[in-house]
Design a protein around this motif. Structure first.
Motif, PDB file in Angstrom:
ATOM      1  N   SER A  26     -35.609 -64.363  64.856  1.00  0.00           N
ATOM      2  CA  SER A  26     -35.402 -63.212  65.738  1.00  0.00           C
ATOM      3  C   SER A  26     -35.190 -61.948  64.897  1.00  0.00           C
ATOM      4  N   SER A  28     -34.564 -59.196  66.187  1.00  0.00           N
ATOM      5  CA  SER A  28     -33.474 -58.504  66.870  1.00  0.00           C
ATOM      6  C   SER A  28     -32.130 -58.822  66.210  1.00  0.00           C
ATOM      7  N   ARG A  31     -31.882 -57.055  62.865  1.00  0.00           N
ATOM      8  CA  ARG A  31     -31.683 -55.624  63.027  1.00  0.00           C
ATOM      9  C   ARG A  31     -30.249 -55.311  63.469  1.00  0.00           C
ATOM     10  N   ILE A  52     -37.038 -53.513  71.484  1.00  0.00           N
ATOM     11  CA  ILE A  52     -36.092 -54.592  71.752  1.00  0.00           C
ATOM     12  C   ILE A  52     -35.586 -54.455  73.195  1.00  0.00           C
ATOM     13  N   THR A  56     -32.691 -58.966  75.806  1.00  0.00           N
ATOM     14  CA  THR A  56     -32.758 -59.701  74.537  1.00  0.00           C
ATOM     15  C   THR A  56     -31.633 -59.265  73.607  1.00  0.00           C
ATOM     16  N   LEU A  57     -31.395 -57.973  73.564  1.00  0.00           N
ATOM     17  CA  LEU A  57     -30.329 -57.438  72.723  1.00  0.00           C
ATOM     18  C   LEU A  57     -28.972 -57.993  73.139  1.00  0.00           C
ATOM     19  N   ASN A  60     -28.561 -61.706  72.227  1.00  0.00           N
ATOM     20  CA  ASN A  60     -28.311 -61.909  70.805  1.00  0.00           C
ATOM     21  C   ASN A  60     -26.918 -61.433  70.406  1.00  0.00           C
TER      22      ASN A  60
END
Length: 271
Positions: A26, A28, A31, A52, A56-57, A60
């Motif tokens: 990932s 994400s 990052r 992103i 999803t953010l 995570n």
């Protein structure tokens, strides 16, 4: 006892592999950790990356909190010491893997790579001979050597073209430098007018050029040009260059100078 230790080692390795897979699967997550490694941030700041999705953010962020790699604060999210160490090690490992891939043709053609600091590479330029131009790397190296006023390095093999170069620069007034030469790798048969290796090497150590002997095999050839550029070469048994790497990064130049000084310390001295 040995079996138990082996099982534990495999288990730890598997845990490490799982962490690497979790990170690398990932962008994400990487990052998020990279962002929080430098500053605390809230969801609005983290979601500014347009590629992103917010869902999803958030997913995570939740899993990173569960792993205790980051933690929630009144101002948003903050990386934990564990998260900081993991992202730093992950980034360093990823960079080293990329470097290994970039210079793989060089690594396959040298006798040892233990002394090479993979983390010191920045943006290596790797060249291999063109099929219809087998001596193009020889010419490239010679041009770089001729355009430099100060050269230090060590030679894993002494080939005719290098010998000719060293002889030709003896009369150059603005040239200075030193080479460490592996006495094991010299093809003395190419120079029948010299009675022995010592006489051959002594003929090179003239004027501004210092030549030092080294009794063991050197894993590759290295040239430090004007303290600004490092060139690696991997040669075959005839001295032909199989791979040439150029790099101007400060960290690698410093590594090259330190490696040269270490071989110089272990040399047999001037010839």
């Amino acid at each position: 006892m040995g079996t138990i230790v082996g099982v534990l080692s495999i288990a730890r390795m598997n845990d490490g592999i799982e962490i690497i897979k979790y990170m690398s699967s990932s962008q994400s997550r990487v990052r998020i950790l990279n962002k929080l490694d430098s500053t605390e941030a809230d969801l609005r700041e983290l979601v500014r990356k347009p590629d992103i999705p917010r869902s999803t953010l958030q997913r995570n962020l939740n899993t990173l909190v569960q792993r205790s790699w980051i933690k929630e604060t009144e101002h948003g999210y903050k990386i934990t010491p564990t998260g900081r160490l993991l992202i730093q090690e992950f980034t360093e490992t990823a960079e080293k893997v990329e470097t290994i891939d970039q210079i793989s043709s060089f690594l396959q053609n040298i006798t040892s790579w233990d002394t090479i600091d993979l983390g010191a590479f920045d943006n290596p330029e790797v060249s291999v001979p063109e099929p219809d131009k087998p001596y193009c790397l020889v010419n490239e190296l010679l041009e770089r050597l001729k355009s430099s006023s100060e050269i230090h390095g060590f030679l894993s093999i002494m080939s005719p073209f290098l010998y000719s170069h060293l002889q030709s620069i003896h009369d150059t007034n603005d040239y200075s430098g030193s080479y460490i030469v592996s006495t094991e790798a010299i093809d003395i048969q190419n120079y029948s007018n010299f009675e022995d290796i010592n006489e051959y090497l002594q003929s090179l150590g003239n004027g501004q050029l210092e030549v030092l002997g080294y009794e063991d095999q050197l894993p590759f050839s290295l040239f430090i040009l004007d303290n600004e550029e490092v060139i690696f070469t991997a040669n075959d048994e005839f001295g032909r260059i199989e791979v040439l790497i150029r790099e101007t990064g400060i960290e690698l130049v410093q590594w090259g100078k330190a490696t040269y000084e270490e071989y110089r310390r272990r040399s047999t001295g001037p010839l």
